[in-house]
Design an enzyme around this catalytic site. Structure first.
Site, mmCIF file in Angstrom:
data_model
loop_
_atom_site.group_PDB
_atom_site.id
_atom_site.type_symbol
_atom_site.label_atom_id
_atom_site.label_comp_id
_atom_site.label_asym_id
_atom_site.label_seq_id
_atom_site.Cartn_x
_atom_site.Cartn_y
_atom_site.Cartn_z
ATOM 1 N N CYS A 69 -5.911 4.479 -3.716
ATOM 2 C CA CYS A 69 -6.266 3.206 -3.247
ATOM 3 C C CYS A 69 -7.617 2.673 -3.770
ATOM 4 O O CYS A 69 -7.495 1.459 -4.702
ATOM 5 C CB CYS A 69 -6.017 3.235 -1.747
ATOM 6 S SG CYS A 69 -4.685 3.819 -0.904
ATOM 7 N N HIS B 281 1.438 2.250 4.469
ATOM 8 C CA HIS B 281 0.486 3.371 4.338
ATOM 9 C C HIS B 281 0.856 4.113 5.736
ATOM 10 O O HIS B 281 1.188 3.396 6.696
ATOM 11 C CB HIS B 281 -0.830 2.992 4.166
ATOM 12 C CG HIS B 281 -1.901 4.033 3.714
ATOM 13 N ND1 HIS B 281 -2.222 5.087 4.893
ATOM 14 C CD2 HIS B 281 -2.666 4.522 2.647
ATOM 15 C CE1 HIS B 281 -3.006 5.782 4.058
ATOM 16 N NE2 HIS B 281 -3.347 5.451 2.921
ATOM 17 N N HIS C 271 -11.277 -2.009 1.653
ATOM 18 C CA HIS C 271 -11.350 -0.461 0.869
ATOM 19 C C HIS C 271 -12.252 -0.470 -0.408
ATOM 20 O O HIS C 271 -11.910 0.264 -1.137
ATOM 21 C CB HIS C 271 -10.121 0.360 0.499
ATOM 22 C CG HIS C 271 -10.105 1.663 1.038
ATOM 23 N ND1 HIS C 271 -9.126 2.486 0.609
ATOM 24 C CD2 HIS C 271 -11.264 2.493 1.395
ATOM 25 C CE1 HIS C 271 -9.689 3.728 0.913
ATOM 26 N NE2 HIS C 271 -10.771 3.743 1.299
ATOM 27 N N LYS D 207 1.650 9.525 -5.630
ATOM 28 C CA LYS D 207 0.282 9.091 -5.451
ATOM 29 C C LYS D 207 -0.660 10.079 -5.592
ATOM 30 O O LYS D 207 -0.249 11.487 -5.439
ATOM 31 C CB LYS D 207 0.256 8.757 -4.112
ATOM 32 C CG LYS D 207 -1.117 8.524 -3.337
ATOM 33 C CD LYS D 207 -0.942 7.976 -2.093
ATOM 34 C CE LYS D 207 -2.432 7.686 -1.405
ATOM 35 N NZ LYS D 207 -2.528 7.490 -0.010
ATOM 36 N N ASP E 175 -0.219 -0.794 -5.093
ATOM 37 C CA ASP E 175 -1.358 -0.359 -5.721
ATOM 38 C C ASP E 175 -1.362 1.068 -6.468
ATOM 39 O O ASP E 175 -2.058 1.178 -7.370
ATOM 40 C CB ASP E 175 -2.649 -0.086 -4.610
ATOM 41 C CG ASP E 175 -2.213 0.784 -3.485
ATOM 42 O OD1 ASP E 175 -1.058 1.294 -3.318
ATOM 43 O OD2 ASP E 175 -2.954 1.103 -2.558
ATOM 44 N N HIS E 176 -0.292 1.840 -6.040
ATOM 45 C CA HIS E 176 0.283 3.013 -6.976
ATOM 46 C C HIS E 176 1.440 3.406 -6.391
ATOM 47 O O HIS E 176 2.147 2.822 -5.973
ATOM 48 C CB HIS E 176 -1.088 3.947 -6.713
ATOM 49 C CG HIS E 176 -1.443 4.132 -5.273
ATOM 50 N ND1 HIS E 176 -0.564 5.035 -4.482
ATOM 51 C CD2 HIS E 176 -2.614 4.092 -4.907
ATOM 52 C CE1 HIS E 176 -1.169 4.851 -3.346
ATOM 53 N NE2 HIS E 176 -2.498 4.455 -3.342
ATOM 54 N N LYS F 108 -6.045 -5.505 3.788
ATOM 55 C CA LYS F 108 -6.968 -4.262 3.325
ATOM 56 C C LYS F 108 -7.813 -4.673 2.324
ATOM 57 O O LYS F 108 -7.819 -5.354 1.239
ATOM 58 C CB LYS F 108 -6.087 -3.163 2.836
ATOM 59 C CG LYS F 108 -6.585 -1.883 2.399
ATOM 60 C CD LYS F 108 -5.627 -0.696 2.108
ATOM 61 C CE LYS F 108 -6.313 0.215 1.036
ATOM 62 N NZ LYS F 108 -5.356 1.223 0.968
ATOM 63 N N ASP G 188 0.982 -1.198 0.001
ATOM 64 C CA ASP G 188 -0.041 0.072 -0.056
ATOM 65 C C ASP G 188 0.811 1.070 -0.282
ATOM 66 O O ASP G 188 1.715 1.472 1.100
ATOM 67 C CB ASP G 188 -1.019 -0.034 1.356
ATOM 68 C CG ASP G 188 -2.179 0.814 1.124
ATOM 69 O OD1 ASP G 188 -2.304 1.714 0.026
ATOM 70 O OD2 ASP G 188 -2.783 0.947 2.059
ATOM 71 N N ASP G 189 0.861 1.877 -1.248
ATOM 72 C CA ASP G 189 1.524 3.344 -1.086
ATOM 73 C C ASP G 189 2.957 3.124 -1.352
ATOM 74 O O ASP G 189 3.949 4.078 -1.211
ATOM 75 C CB ASP G 189 1.479 4.194 0.200
ATOM 76 C CG ASP G 189 0.068 5.003 -0.100
ATOM 77 O OD1 ASP G 189 -0.818 4.324 -0.919
ATOM 78 O OD2 ASP G 189 -0.176 5.771 0.676
#
Length: 597
Positions: free
Chosen positions: A92, A307, A153, A384, A359-360, A151, A52-53
């Protein structure tokens, strides 16, 4: 010795002696065993790990020499590494929606035109629509056990607290343990607010102004300066209190409402204890592999790292060269290593298709007064939240399947997170849906070396519902072009990010629209530092025209869908809030053995 054809004589028929019967039976059994193994090879276990991130420049195998990521680096050495792997969205919720469905998130309403760009509450009604098909649903139909750890989301409920219309178990997963929401600063008692912080600050200022006004009116009444009844004063004070209660009921308890853990449909921690979450997630992932080792299984490990608020256990605190963020990255790598060890210890390494990504891009604006709290995107511009610049969408892409995928191979072709959907569906022996647009393309031929080029000639890069850029891979010439129609305005100017804001905006005054568009040749300028002009590039007009034609053809595939990020869907609704106990007194904890107390 002459052959039969040369002599013109047929060989005499041979008779099998009676004692060769057992030999024939043994050969038949061996052939049957080989057939079963071949069939099993067509349905490998599938392990998908998403950070994540995480910035693409945070990993050793992508050029970082100061952060230690040995386990992910080993995964790359033993498998295939993609250098031009692209998220379908720079945030996200929309990125994960596209990943799960193999199609751009706006096709399912999981992206925004303006305003909110990700889900804000567990108690909202927006989320991944029930009519969307995830790869988990197809693999479930193919006989796979399907699990999600970490996660989600993608929303929880629609109309009641127990309908679970957006829940993972309603989208093809038969087991879920993790956060239905995402980590935010609000999950940590000592961190500044993050969820809709600007709106929260405005509401608090309005409340203070109204309260001050009421105190002034009450004092004036007590001193006989104004002639209004105490009943009117009391009524007005009641309205001020109702205004305060209407927003504080949600914003005053973000940690309790959003920072929760669930097992399947049940809330197991509310609020969650951050310090032990990583160990719980790891224990669940290892347990899932052990329970389903006779497979086939799909396990999607959706990591909470890296994150903010960067919750890191004491074993890793202060161990990296890059502060808290670096500590968190190195702990994430250790977690990945433990999961890979579980695969190997259960004898599943050669029968498991493993994938690692983010994810990015890294979050450039995440920082405090002491250090950077977001990732590093290497040589790539942006981060991001930026749908066009490479730093916002270029992510790690690592695949391993020993004996099937060549070890140590590096592929520079443009690929997308959306490609994972048709890839795993093909490996499982399923079929992608034929009743909708699927933007992803199977990577199996490319990964195995059967295809030289990606199936993507064009890729379209969105920020919310706004097309910011498009790339064209001209396979005849080998040149890779990218056209930018909109770019964010950095703050301060020239800073490379939108500092002072959560992320850069997608539209409005926060972007610059380019007419004519910016043109870069990524094959020579991957950092997007030198925009081309008609004077510097003879093909400028031809390339812009060809990409423009592709954009028009792409837009013909779009159709309107209900927006999941509308204000009515985003707002917190108490009747939708997941809760353990009696609402609003939602509170529970679990011990290390996962018994509720």
């Amino acid at each position: 010795m002459g052959s039969t054809a040369q002599t013109g004589r047929a060989l005499p028929a041979t008779r099998c002696p009676r004692d060769c019967g057992p030999l024939v039976l043994m050969v038949g059994l061996l052939l049957r065993t080989c057939e079963l193994r071949a069939a099993g090879a067509l349905q490998p276990n599938i392990l998908l790990i998403m950070a994540d991130d995480l910035g693409i420049g945070d990993l050793g195998c992508y050029g970082n020499s100061t952060l230690r990521t040995p386990h992910i680096d080993r995964l790359a050495e033993e498998g295939v590494r993609l250098t031009q792997h692209l998220a379908a969205a720079p945030l996200c919720t929309p990125s994960r929606a596209a990943f799960l469905t193999g199609r751009h998130s706006f096709r399912s309403g999981m992206d925004a035109s303006d305003g909110y760009r990700a889900l804000q509450w567990n108690g909202g009604s927006g989320g991944l629509p029930e009519n969307e098909t995830t790869f988990a649903r197809i693999l479930q139909q193919q006989g796979y056990a399907t699990g999600l750890i970490g996660k989600w989301h993608q929303g929880v409920n629609c109309e009641s607290r127990v309908d679970h219309c957006h829940h993972p178990l309603n989208h093809g997963f038969d087991y879920f343990y993790g956060m239905p929401f995402t980590l935010v600063n609000d999950c940590h008692p000592d961190r500044p607010p993050e969820v809709d912080a600007a709106t929260r600050a405005k509401l608090w200022r309005y409340t203070q102004m109204l309260a001050l006004g009421m105190l002034t009116v009450a004092a004036s009444k007590a001193c006989g300066l104004i002639s209004v009844s105490w009943k009117a004063v009391t009524g007005a004070a009641g309205l001020v209190f109702l205004f305060f209660a209407s927003w504080y009921a949600s914003f005053g308890f973000v940690r309790r409402w959003n920072c929760i853990l669930m097992r399947n449909h049940d809330v197991t921690e509310q609020p969650m204890v951050l310090e032990r979450t990583a160990s719980l997630m790891l224990k669940e992932a290892v347990s899932y592999i052990e329970r389903n080792k006779h497979g086939p299984f799909l396990l999607f490990v959706s990591l909470l790292h890296v994150h903010i608020p960067l919750v890191t256990t004491k074993e890793f605190l202060g161990e990296s060269q890059h502060g808290l963020y670096g500590d968190n990255v190195e702990e994430m790598d250790w977690l990945v290593g433990e999961i890979l060890n579980a695969v190997e210890e259960n004898g599943l390494k050669n029968t498991t298709f493993t994938y690692f990504t983010s994810d990015h891009g890294g979050h450039l604006e995440a920082r405090d007064e002491h250090s950077q709290l977001g990732g590093w995107n290497g040589i790539y511009r942006g981060g991001k939240g930026m749908g066009g610049w490479e730093g916002g969408i270029r992510v790690p892409g690592i695949f391993r399947w020993p004996g099937v995928l060549p070890a140590g191979r590096v592929i520079h072709e443009p690929t997308s997170l959306m490609d994972v959907f048709p890839t795993v569906v093909q490996l499982a022996g399923g079929q992608v849906p034929q009743d909708r647009v699927i933007d992803g393309r199977s990577l199996v031929p490319l990964l195995q070396g059967a295809a030289e080029h990606s199936e993507h000639e064009f890729l379209f890069h969105y920020c919310g519902k706004h097309l910011h850029a498009a790339r064209w891979h001209d396979k005849d010439s080998g040149r890779l072009w990218k056209v930018h129609y909109m770019t964010p305005r950095f703050h301060p100017e020239g800073a490379g990010a939108c500092y002072g804001q959560g992320v850069c905006p997608c539209s409005g005054e926060g972007v610059t629209q380019h007419n004519p568009p910016l043109l870069f040749e990524l094959s020579r300028d991957p950092s997007e530092a030198r925009p081309l002009t008609p004077g510097s590039e003879p093909l400028y007009h031809a390339v812009v025209a060809r990409v423009g034609q592709a954009v028009e053809e792409h837009r013909e595939t779009l159709s309107p869908v209900p927006p999941q990020f509308s204000l009515s869907n985003i707002l917190w609704k108490p009747w939708l809030q997941p809760c353990c106990g009696i609402f609003p007194f939602c509170s529970c904890t679990q011990d290390e053995d996962h018994r509720e107390t």
